[in-house]
Design an enzyme around this catalytic site. Structure first.
Site, PDB file in Angstrom:
ATOM      1  N   HIS A 226     -36.424  59.749  36.547  1.00 55.47           N
ATOM      2  CA  HIS A 226     -35.997  58.355  36.485  1.00 55.47           C
ATOM      3  C   HIS A 226     -36.182  57.597  37.793  1.00 55.47           C
ATOM      4  O   HIS A 226     -36.010  56.384  37.825  1.00 55.47           O
ATOM      5  CB  HIS A 226     -34.543  58.276  35.981  1.00 55.47           C
ATOM      6  CG  HIS A 226     -34.462  58.418  34.497  1.00 55.47           C
ATOM      7  ND1 HIS A 226     -33.607  57.714  33.698  1.00 55.47           N
ATOM      8  CD2 HIS A 226     -35.183  59.199  33.651  1.00 55.47           C
ATOM      9  CE1 HIS A 226     -33.778  58.049  32.432  1.00 55.47           C
ATOM     10  NE2 HIS A 226     -34.725  58.958  32.381  1.00 55.47           N
ATOM     11  N   SER A 230     -41.693  57.569  33.855  1.00 55.02           N
ATOM     12  CA  SER A 230     -42.698  58.421  33.234  1.00 55.02           C
ATOM     13  C   SER A 230     -44.087  58.056  33.726  1.00 55.02           C
ATOM     14  O   SER A 230     -44.377  56.901  34.013  1.00 55.02           O
ATOM     15  CB  SER A 230     -42.648  58.262  31.720  1.00 55.02           C
ATOM     16  OG  SER A 230     -41.507  58.881  31.201  1.00 55.02           O
ATOM     17  N   LYS A 254     -38.929  56.264  18.442  1.00 52.34           N
ATOM     18  CA  LYS A 254     -40.117  57.119  18.399  1.00 52.34           C
ATOM     19  C   LYS A 254     -39.724  58.596  18.572  1.00 52.34           C
ATOM     20  O   LYS A 254     -40.235  59.473  17.871  1.00 52.34           O
ATOM     21  CB  LYS A 254     -41.087  56.697  19.498  1.00 52.34           C
ATOM     22  CG  LYS A 254     -42.436  57.384  19.409  1.00 52.34           C
ATOM     23  CD  LYS A 254     -43.441  56.735  20.333  1.00 52.34           C
ATOM     24  CE  LYS A 254     -44.759  57.470  20.320  1.00 52.34           C
ATOM     25  NZ  LYS A 254     -45.802  56.767  21.076  1.00 52.34           N
ATOM     26  N   ASP A 255     -38.803  58.859  19.498  1.00 53.95           N
ATOM     27  CA  ASP A 255     -38.326  60.228  19.678  1.00 53.95           C
ATOM     28  C   ASP A 255     -37.653  60.743  18.406  1.00 53.95           C
ATOM     29  O   ASP A 255     -37.804  61.906  18.029  1.00 53.95           O
ATOM     30  CB  ASP A 255     -37.344  60.307  20.859  1.00 53.95           C
ATOM     31  CG  ASP A 255     -38.071  60.393  22.197  1.00 53.95           C
ATOM     32  OD1 ASP A 255     -39.301  60.604  22.197  1.00 53.95           O
ATOM     33  OD2 ASP A 255     -37.416  60.241  23.249  1.00 53.95           O
ATOM     34  N   GLU A 298     -42.275  89.189  22.795  1.00 58.00           N
ATOM     35  CA  GLU A 298     -42.355  88.044  21.896  1.00 58.00           C
ATOM     36  C   GLU A 298     -43.606  87.231  22.204  1.00 58.00           C
ATOM     37  O   GLU A 298     -44.130  87.287  23.322  1.00 58.00           O
ATOM     38  CB  GLU A 298     -41.096  87.176  22.074  1.00 58.00           C
ATOM     39  CG  GLU A 298     -39.832  87.854  21.588  1.00 58.00           C
ATOM     40  CD  GLU A 298     -39.681  87.804  20.086  1.00 58.00           C
ATOM     41  OE1 GLU A 298     -40.241  88.686  19.408  1.00 58.00           O
ATOM     42  OE2 GLU A 298     -39.017  86.891  19.582  1.00 58.00           O
TER      43      GLU A 298
HETATM   44  C1  HEM Z   1     -35.951  72.914  28.926  1.00 58.92           C
HETATM   45  C2  HEM Z   1     -37.080  72.455  29.210  1.00 58.92           C
HETATM   46  C3  HEM Z   1     -37.424  71.017  29.509  1.00 58.92           C
HETATM   47  C4  HEM Z   1     -36.819  69.872  29.094  1.00 58.92           C
HETATM   48  C5  HEM Z   1     -35.613  69.755  28.197  1.00 58.92           C
HETATM   49  C6  HEM Z   1     -37.538  68.785  29.668  1.00 58.92           C
HETATM   50  C7  HEM Z   1     -37.229  67.445  29.456  1.00 58.92           C
HETATM   51  C8  HEM Z   1     -38.004  66.410  29.867  1.00 58.92           C
HETATM   52  C9  HEM Z   1     -37.874  65.071  29.405  1.00 58.92           C
HETATM   53  C10 HEM Z   1     -36.841  64.581  28.388  1.00 58.92           C
HETATM   54  C11 HEM Z   1     -38.823  64.352  30.007  1.00 58.92           C
HETATM   55  C12 HEM Z   1     -39.089  62.919  29.763  1.00 58.92           C
HETATM   56  C13 HEM Z   1     -39.905  62.712  28.491  1.00 58.92           C
HETATM   57  C14 HEM Z   1     -41.309  63.173  28.585  1.00 58.92           C
HETATM   58  O1  HEM Z   1     -42.014  62.748  29.509  1.00 58.92           O
HETATM   59  O2  HEM Z   1     -41.732  63.978  27.748  1.00 58.92           O
HETATM   60  C15 HEM Z   1     -39.548  65.227  30.899  1.00 58.92           C
HETATM   61  C16 HEM Z   1     -40.595  64.860  31.722  1.00 58.92           C
HETATM   62  C17 HEM Z   1     -41.381  65.743  32.489  1.00 58.92           C
HETATM   63  N1  HEM Z   1     -41.328  67.130  32.460  1.00 58.92           N
HETATM   64 FE1  HEM Z   1     -39.954  68.186  31.486  1.00 58.92          FE
HETATM   65  N2  HEM Z   1     -38.554  69.285  30.426  1.00 58.92           N
HETATM   66  C18 HEM Z   1     -38.527  70.648  30.342  1.00 58.92           C
HETATM   67  C19 HEM Z   1     -39.388  71.539  30.942  1.00 58.92           C
HETATM   68  C20 HEM Z   1     -40.457  71.193  31.748  1.00 58.92           C
HETATM   69  C21 HEM Z   1     -41.368  72.120  32.332  1.00 58.92           C
HETATM   70  C22 HEM Z   1     -41.299  73.622  32.136  1.00 58.92           C
HETATM   71  C23 HEM Z   1     -42.275  71.387  33.062  1.00 58.92           C
HETATM   72  C24 HEM Z   1     -43.440  71.836  33.884  1.00 58.92           C
HETATM   73  C25 HEM Z   1     -43.658  72.961  34.403  1.00 58.92           C
HETATM   74  C26 HEM Z   1     -41.930  70.009  32.929  1.00 58.92           C
HETATM   75  C27 HEM Z   1     -42.598  68.953  33.526  1.00 58.92           C
HETATM   76  C28 HEM Z   1     -42.313  67.619  33.307  1.00 58.92           C
HETATM   77  C29 HEM Z   1     -42.998  66.529  33.919  1.00 58.92           C
HETATM   78  C30 HEM Z   1     -44.133  66.665  34.917  1.00 58.92           C
HETATM   79  C31 HEM Z   1     -42.413  65.354  33.400  1.00 58.92           C
HETATM   80  C32 HEM Z   1     -42.803  63.957  33.716  1.00 58.92           C
HETATM   81  C33 HEM Z   1     -43.803  63.682  32.654  1.00 58.92           C
HETATM   82  C34 HEM Z   1     -44.390  62.347  32.644  1.00 58.92           C
HETATM   83  O3  HEM Z   1     -43.699  61.391  32.913  1.00 58.92           O
HETATM   84  O4  HEM Z   1     -45.574  62.321  32.335  1.00 58.92           O
HETATM   85  N3  HEM Z   1     -40.820  69.922  32.120  1.00 58.92           N
HETATM   86  N4  HEM Z   1     -39.030  66.498  30.784  1.00 58.92           N
END
Ligand code: HEM
Ligand code: FES
Lengths: 444, 187
Positions: A226, A230, A254-255, A298
């Protein structure tokens, strides 16, 4: 949700703020939680061009909640003791009201969690979401991934079936590859001289704990998100207010739509093929005196397992002098395959984020996706089995070695080279520009 | 600590000297704090090591009279299988003949047994912990006739030494002794 800081709204007929509004104001004055929520969830400005690949973050969050809720209920009937664990799970399946449903949702929920997070990570790779200023956000994501893997691994031990026991044995034994102190570490992990009751009990304790640690890290992940907001499919920064829309209602809806589609898929598996992703061997109680014919993790851990098994002894060519035993080298490669993600922002230093404007990157990315799937296939098969039934000489171990080589070369060689030499396509001026241009062209 | 140099003040009559004193106090506090935290964490870490009762369970006595020459028996010790192999003279001969062969973890057969006839091994593959096959007749015993680990293909010889495959070490010999002609104490 309305903003408490705005002038009281006409929520009751006489023009005075309603009791609910008053209560919200009262709380918000003392702890501005509603202002915070308004700010981060409602008006939060979001790029207006996000596509469906941006659904998977929120999906991951929802699956995590589902896992925590079903897990807490399962814990009420589960017994963490080698003599009772297997039976208590069978009791959940047979005697506890809806126990079968709760367990199947939890079990397959773990698979869904990895599926969704893997797509989420590939999204980040493709659109360059790990690049400045989102490096910390990316790192926190990898920390989440590592925590997820630990949690899932320990959870899989709890039903104390054959795969539980032997999977735990093989994975904990990996630590014995550490020079000198390896054996002491393994004994410490076990709390004994083999995987046994002390091991089961500590795994249960940690399996309960870690998901809440994940929740904490997700909070940091979202905090970091935030700050700069994004990324988006074009990979360019937002220039003006025209490039953004408020999160609510546009992305909440959308979500929500994506969630509906996802739940149909998820529940389809739960109701029609609940054991399709699992290993039948795990419905046999653990037997420390007999190893199953094949030990397979798994599906979501198979690619790492393939990398572990692909690495041979590291020797100086033609001398036969072994620098590093296959076991240690394999363990290093396996952990390295994830840890290397931390270095991504520096390995791919191209200022162009989105692969849409990088023709070669785009193709090599898809090769990489295929390689990861191939590694999964390799991990599921015995190393000495022929890949194609006609060609005896080409075994899974060879396929695994080719795929492992590409996996590391993609990050360590191809990425830096592309970042330096790849001719990129021109970036649009702003997020709105391509949209407006299309409209002009179509004569609207 | 981050205070910049000021002249002597009523509260701070020693001037610059007080800064070193304050630095010292900060350093001392941090040191004691870190050491204390370390000491407090140790019991938590050590509580995860094997408990006294787990350690106490760690020896077993075994009657070996019924075991015939050429027969192999598995017993459970410390949660692991222990292989007891009453070797025939020709197996002993083969094992000893190989003493000079090239192997990853060289060891002479006589250093791996107390009585040549009785080979006692921990039945855990030192690679990643599977139980090698070969205890029951009919199970594959690998290219060297001893044991074969199906998990990643380690071959062990008549002395339980690794000869081929990914395992870096021989099958381990547990601590044991013969209490008398027919009783074995493991652990
Ligand atoms: C429990 C696992 C995770 C949850 C609940 C989570 C949740 C989120 C959410 C809600 C967002 C904002 C919506 C979106 O851009 O899709 C986000 C963005 C992001 N997440 Fe995760 N995430 C998780 C794991 C990860 C992992 C494992 C990675 C990378 C190794 C990651 C990398 C990113 C990045 C780089 C963003 C920014 C994306 C963008 O704005 O393009 N996330 N995450
Ligand atoms: S565990 Fe025996 S060969 Fe890997």
């Amino acid at each position: 949700m309305t903003a408490p800081s705005e002038p009281p709204q006409a929520s009751s007929t006489d023009g005075k703020p309603g009791i609910i509004e008053q209560a919200k104001d009262w709380i918000d004055y003392r702890m501005p939680i509603f202002t915070f929520m308004e700010h981060e969830l409602n008006e939060y400005p979001t790029p207006k061009n996000l596509n469906y690949w941006w659904n998977f973050g929120s999906l991951a969050g929802i699956v995590l909640v589902i896992l925590i809720v079903t897990g807490i209920v399962l814990a009420m009937n589960y017994t963490p003791h080698v003599d009772h664990a297997f039976d208590s799970v069978e009791r959940i399946m047979r005697d506890v009201n809806y126990g079968w449903l709760i367990r199947y949702v939890h079990m397959n929920g773990a698979s869904m969690f990895f599926l969704v997070v893997y797509i989420h990570i590939f999204r980040g790779l493709y659109f360059g979401s790990f690049k400045p200023p989102r490096e910390l956000l990316w790192w926190l994501g990898i920390v989440i991934l590592l925590l997820m893997m630990m949690t899932a691994f320990m959870g899989y031990v709890l039903p104390w079936g054959q795969m539980s026991f032997w999977g735990a044995t093989v994975i904990t034994n990996l630590f014995s590859a550490i020079p000198w102190i390896g054996d002491a570490i393994v004994t410490w992990l076990w709390g004994g001289f083999a995987v046994d009751n002390p091991t089961l009990q500590r795994f249960y304790s940690l399996h309960y704990l870690l998901p809440f640690v994940i929740v904490g890290v997700i909070f940091l992940h979202l905090w970091a998100l935030h700050v700069h907001g994004s990324n988006n499919p074009l990979g360019i920064d937002r220039e003006s207010a025209k490039d953004s829309i408020p999160f609510h209602p546009y992305y909440t809806i959308k979500d929500l739509f994506g969630l509906g589609v996802f739940l149909i898929f998820f529940m389809g598996i739960v109701f029609f093929a609940p054991n399709a992703l699992g290993e039948p061997e795990n419905y046999l109680p653990a037997n420390p005196l007999q190893t199953p014919a094949e030990i397979v993790p798994e599906w979501y851990l198979l690619p790492y397992y393939a990398i572990l098994r692909s690495v041979p002894d590291i020797a100086i060519p033609f001398t036969g002098i072994v620098l590093m035993k296959a076991k240690l080298a394999g363990v290093i490669a396996m952990f390295g395959s994830i840890l290397i993600l931390f270095a991504l922002p520096w390995l791919d230093f191209s200022p162009v984020r989105s692969a849409r404007f990088r023709p070669i990157t785009k193709q090599l990315f898809w090769v990489f996706v295929v390689v990861c799937i191939v590694l999964g296939k390799v991990g599921a098969n015995p190393p000495n089995l022929a890949v194609f039934s006609g060609i005896e000489g080409f075994k899974y171990i060879h396929l695994g070695q080719i795929a492992t080589t590409y996996y590391f070369a993609y990050f360590l060689v191809l990425m830096p080279l592309l970042a330096k030499f790849e001719p990129t396509r021109p970036l649009p001026q702003s997020i709105s520009e391509p949209v407006l241009r299309d409209r002009d062209e179509s004569g609207e | 600590m981050s205070q910049t140099t000021e002249g002597p003040t009523p509260q701070d009559p020693a001037g610059d000297d007080s800064q070193t004193r304050r630095d010292f106090l900060t350093l001392a506090t941090v040191t004691v704090g870190v050491a204390g935290a370390g000491l407090a964490v140790w019991p938590l870490v050590d509580s995860m090591n094997p408990a006294a009762d787990t350690l106490a369970l760690s020896s077993i006595e075994l009657d070996i009279k019924p075991i015939q020459p050429g027969q192999r028996v598995t017993v459970k010790w410390r949660g692991k299988p222990v292989f007891i192999d009453r070797r025939t003279p020709e197996r002993i001969k083969k094992a000893r003949a190989d003493d000079g062969a090239k192997m990853p973890d060289p060891q002479a057969d006589k250093d791996r047994v107390k009585k040549a006839e009785w080979l006692v091994l921990i039945g855990i593959c030192p690679h990643l912990g599977c139980v090698p096959l070969g205890q029951k007749s009919g199970q594959p015993r690998g290219e060297f006739g001893g044991w074969y680990c199906p998990c990643h293909g380690s071959h062990y010889d008549f002395s339980g030494r690794i000869r081929k495959g990914p395992s870096p070490k021989n099958l381990q010999v547990p601590e044991y002794k013969f209490l008398n002609e027919t009783t074995l104490l493991i652990g």
